[in-house]
Each structure stands twice: as C-alpha cells, then as structure tokens.
Design a protein around this motif. Structure first.
Motif, short mmCIF file in Angstrom:
data_model
loop_
_atom_site.label_atom_id
_atom_site.label_comp_id
_atom_site.label_asym_id
_atom_site.label_seq_id
_atom_site.Cartn_x
_atom_site.Cartn_y
_atom_site.Cartn_z
N SER A 1 -18.42 99.84 60.62
CA SER A 1 -19.34 98.74 60.30
C SER A 1 -19.98 98.24 61.57
CB SER A 1 -18.55 97.62 59.62
OG SER A 1 -19.40 96.57 59.23
N ARG A 2 -21.29 98.12 61.56
CA ARG A 2 -21.99 97.56 62.74
C ARG A 2 -22.08 96.05 62.65
NH1 ARG A 2 -27.33 96.07 63.06
NH2 ARG A 2 -28.00 95.61 65.18
N SER A 3 -22.55 95.56 61.51
CA SER A 3 -22.81 94.12 61.42
C SER A 3 -21.90 93.40 60.43
CB SER A 3 -24.29 93.86 61.11
OG SER A 3 -24.73 94.61 60.00
N GLY A 4 -20.83 94.05 59.99
CA GLY A 4 -19.77 93.33 59.30
C GLY A 4 -19.74 93.43 57.77
N SER A 5 -20.85 93.85 57.15
CA SER A 5 -20.86 93.88 55.68
C SER A 5 -19.87 94.91 55.13
CB SER A 5 -22.27 94.20 55.15
OG SER A 5 -23.11 93.09 55.32
N THR A 6 -19.89 96.10 55.70
CA THR A 6 -18.98 97.15 55.22
C THR A 6 -17.54 96.78 55.55
OG1 THR A 6 -20.76 98.70 55.69
CG2 THR A 6 -18.62 99.65 55.18
N THR B 1 -22.41 100.11 51.83
CA THR B 1 -23.32 98.96 51.73
C THR B 1 -24.70 99.42 52.16
OG1 THR B 1 -23.03 98.03 53.95
CG2 THR B 1 -21.43 97.36 52.27
N GLY C 1 -29.20 98.02 52.32
CA GLY C 1 -30.07 96.86 52.44
C GLY C 1 -30.96 96.63 51.23
N PHE D 1 -32.29 99.40 49.39
CA PHE D 1 -33.08 100.59 49.06
C PHE D 1 -32.21 101.71 48.49
CE2 PHE D 1 -35.28 98.24 52.34
CZ PHE D 1 -36.52 98.07 51.76
N THR E 1 -25.86 102.90 54.32
CA THR E 1 -27.08 103.71 54.29
C THR E 1 -27.85 103.46 55.58
OG1 THR E 1 -27.29 103.23 51.92
CG2 THR E 1 -29.16 104.28 52.99
N TRP E 2 -28.18 104.53 56.27
CA TRP E 2 -29.11 104.44 57.40
C TRP E 2 -30.21 105.46 57.15
CZ3 TRP E 2 -26.28 104.18 62.84
CH2 TRP E 2 -25.74 102.89 63.01
N ALA E 3 -31.43 105.00 57.18
CA ALA E 3 -32.59 105.88 56.95
C ALA E 3 -32.38 106.72 55.69
CB ALA E 3 -32.85 106.76 58.16
N MET E 4 -31.91 106.07 54.66
CA MET E 4 -31.72 106.68 53.34
C MET E 4 -30.78 107.88 53.36
SD MET E 4 -33.06 104.37 51.82
CE MET E 4 -32.77 104.85 50.13
N GLN F 1 -25.41 89.74 57.87
CA GLN F 1 -26.38 89.92 56.80
C GLN F 1 -26.19 88.90 55.67
OE1 GLN F 1 -26.79 94.02 55.63
NE2 GLN F 1 -28.07 93.42 53.92
C1 LIG Z 1 -30.35 101.77 61.78
C2 LIG Z 1 -30.32 101.18 60.39
C3 LIG Z 1 -30.96 101.83 59.35
C4 LIG Z 1 -30.91 101.32 58.04
N1 LIG Z 1 -31.51 102.01 57.04
C5 LIG Z 1 -31.42 101.55 55.76
C6 LIG Z 1 -32.01 102.27 54.67
O1 LIG Z 1 -32.61 103.34 54.84
N2 LIG Z 1 -31.89 101.76 53.42
C7 LIG Z 1 -31.23 100.58 53.18
O2 LIG Z 1 -31.16 100.18 52.03
N3 LIG Z 1 -30.66 99.88 54.19
C8 LIG Z 1 -30.74 100.33 55.46
N4 LIG Z 1 -30.14 99.62 56.49
C9 LIG Z 1 -29.41 98.37 56.18
C10 LIG Z 1 -27.89 98.59 56.14
O3 LIG Z 1 -27.54 99.67 55.32
C11 LIG Z 1 -27.19 97.34 55.63
O4 LIG Z 1 -27.59 96.24 56.39
C12 LIG Z 1 -25.67 97.50 55.67
O5 LIG Z 1 -25.07 96.58 54.78
C13 LIG Z 1 -25.11 97.29 57.06
O6 LIG Z 1 -23.73 97.51 57.06
P1 LIG Z 1 -22.77 96.94 58.22
O7 LIG Z 1 -22.98 95.44 58.26
O8 LIG Z 1 -21.41 97.31 57.78
O9 LIG Z 1 -23.17 97.58 59.50
C14 LIG Z 1 -30.21 100.10 57.79
C15 LIG Z 1 -29.58 99.44 58.86
C16 LIG Z 1 -29.64 99.96 60.14
C17 LIG Z 1 -28.94 99.23 61.26
#
Ligand SMILES: Cc1cc2nc3c(=O)[nH]c(=O)nc-3n(C[C@H](O)[C@H](O)[C@H](O)COP(=O)(O)O)c2cc1C
Length: 219
Positions: free
Chosen positions: A64-69, A165, A167, A169, A135-138, A21
């Motif tokens: 963490s899925r994509s590394g930010s956390t 972390t 995105g 929202f 945050t996933w789906a708020m 990200q």
């Molecule tokens: C399935 C999914 C749902 C997400 N839903 C939201 C959301 O509702 N609000 C938001 O701000 N970011 C959302 N994101 C973005 C992640 O929260 C953001 O990219 C985060 O930093 C990813 O962390 P990671 O790299 O540690 O996996 C979502 C990402 C994914 C993969």
C-alpha cells in the motif's frame, strides 16, 4: 508511519494506519485517487508489518502506498484471524502523486518492476493467501507484480483470495495478469476466489462487503 496528513483510520498489527484518500470529503482534488499524496515511505515506521503465528490458516500479504489497501488488509486480517505480511520495497515511491506516476509508468513500460526488500516466510501452514494491491494505470500495481514475479512459484496449492483498491475506474486487467504470472512462475493447483474490489475512498465503509465476499468462498 504512513502519513501525518490525516487522522488515524485503523491499526494493523498494532501500528497506526493513515489513509489519505479517505480525506476526499475535505479535499475533492483527491477524488478518483488522483493526486493522493503519501508520506513517501510505503513502509510503516519500525519496519515491515508482520504478524506470523504458528496456527493461522491464512495470511494477508499486501502492499500500500497511501494506506487504503492497508486499511482493507487490516480489516480482512482481523475478520479472518489471518497472519499479516507487508510487501516492502528497496526504494519507496515518492510522496508526490505525479512523481510516483512517472516512476510507475517508466517501470511498467520498460518492464522493470521495483526491487523488493523482504523475505517470504514458509507458507506451508496456510490454506488461503489473501493478496492485496491497487489498480495502477488500469492494471496490477508494479509492487504486486514484483512480488508475484519473485514469489509466484511459492503459491502452489494455495487458495488465492485477491483484494484490490482503486480510484473509481475499476480493476482493468489486473486479475488476469495476476493469474497469468502465478501460472507462468510454475505455481499449480490454485483456486482463485473472486476479486474483492473496493474504491480507495470507501474502504472505511467496506466491512459488510468483506463479510459478504468471505461468505462466497468455497468451504
Ligand atoms: C501511479 C498510480 C496510478 C493509478 N492508476 C489508477 C487507475 O488506472 N485506475 C484507478 O481507478 N485508480 C488508479 N489509481 C488510484 C489508486 O488505485 C487508489 O488510490 C488506491 O486506493 C491506492 O491504494 P493505496 O492507498 O493502498 O496505495 C492510481 C494511483 C496511483 C498512485
């Protein structure tokens, strides 16, 4: 490894961190965290990231899925001299963002969080448990929910310091859900420090924010 898509952005327990990200500057489509790919393996090569010492007073537990956390977790662990434990899953989420989102939505709507592939060590020595998720789906991401459902009862008496972390929202109801599950699982005498929230795009610039956050903790 987390992904070959981007440059190494840090290290955690001597393993490289790739945070896709953070590449937003070159690829605006990942703004807001949407469409951020991963390498399809939530886990670092060589297995779970783990640093367990005899004398640390705090531990950073994260997924963490994509590394930010993971990058945020690495910074917190090095600033606080904490032990580290990565949450790992039996079945990692796909590299593709949309496929990950479909699976995560299915799991959330049907209340079947993913199965973990890890053990929790004894937490007796720790005063503070840092819990890192996204945050996933708020709301709380499914892997952290799975962790709390399985191990929430083991957090009794701990200071819990959540970091997240997202995105762009915000946190949604994630922290309320975390507190509710920990309590429901029978954990008592917890103090929750305020949530540290960082945009997944900006974790590389978060050092000052982390220091300020830690300075607010009750001594
Ligand atoms: C399935 C999914 C749902 C997400 N839903 C939201 C959301 O509702 N609000 C938001 O701000 N970011 C959302 N994101 C973005 C992640 O929260 C953001 O990219 C985060 O930093 C990813 O962390 P990671 O790299 O540690 O996996 C979502 C990402 C994914 C993969």
């Amino acid at each position: 490894m987390r992904s070959s898509l981007g440059p190494i952005v840090g290290k955690i327990n001597n393993k490289n961190i790739y945070a896709n990200q953070l590449l937003r500057k070159n690829n605006a489509i990942w703004e807001g965290g949407r469409y951020t790919p991963s390498d399809g393996s939530d886990t670092q090569s060589g297995g779970t990231v783990k640093k367990l010492t005899q004398d640390a007073k705090s531990i950073v537990i994260y997924w963490s899925r994509s590394g930010s956390t993971e990058l945020l977790a690495s910074k917190i662990a090095s600033i606080t001299n904490s032990d580290i434990l990565q949450i790992t899953l039996k079945e990692p989420y796909p590299a593709d963002y949309l496929k990950t989102r479909s699976r995560a939505n299915f799991e959330r709507e049907n209340n079947i969080p993913p199965e973990l592939n890890m053990e929790l060590p004894k937490l007796d020595q720790y005063h503070t448990v840092f819990l890192g998720y996204q945050t996933w789906a708020m709301t709380l991401s499914q892997p952290m929910k799975a962790f709390l459902l399985k191990y929430g009862s083991k957090l009794s008496g701990k200071v819990i310091a959540p970091f997240e972390t997202q995105g762009g929202f915000g946190r949604g109801d994630s922290i309320d859900i975390m507190e509710r599950i920990v309590k429901q699982k029978g954990s008592s005498n917890n103090l929750f420090e305020p949530l540290l929230m960082v945009n997944g795009n900006m974790v590389d610039q978060a050092d000052e924010k982390i220091e300020q956050w830690i300075n607010t903790f009750e001594k």
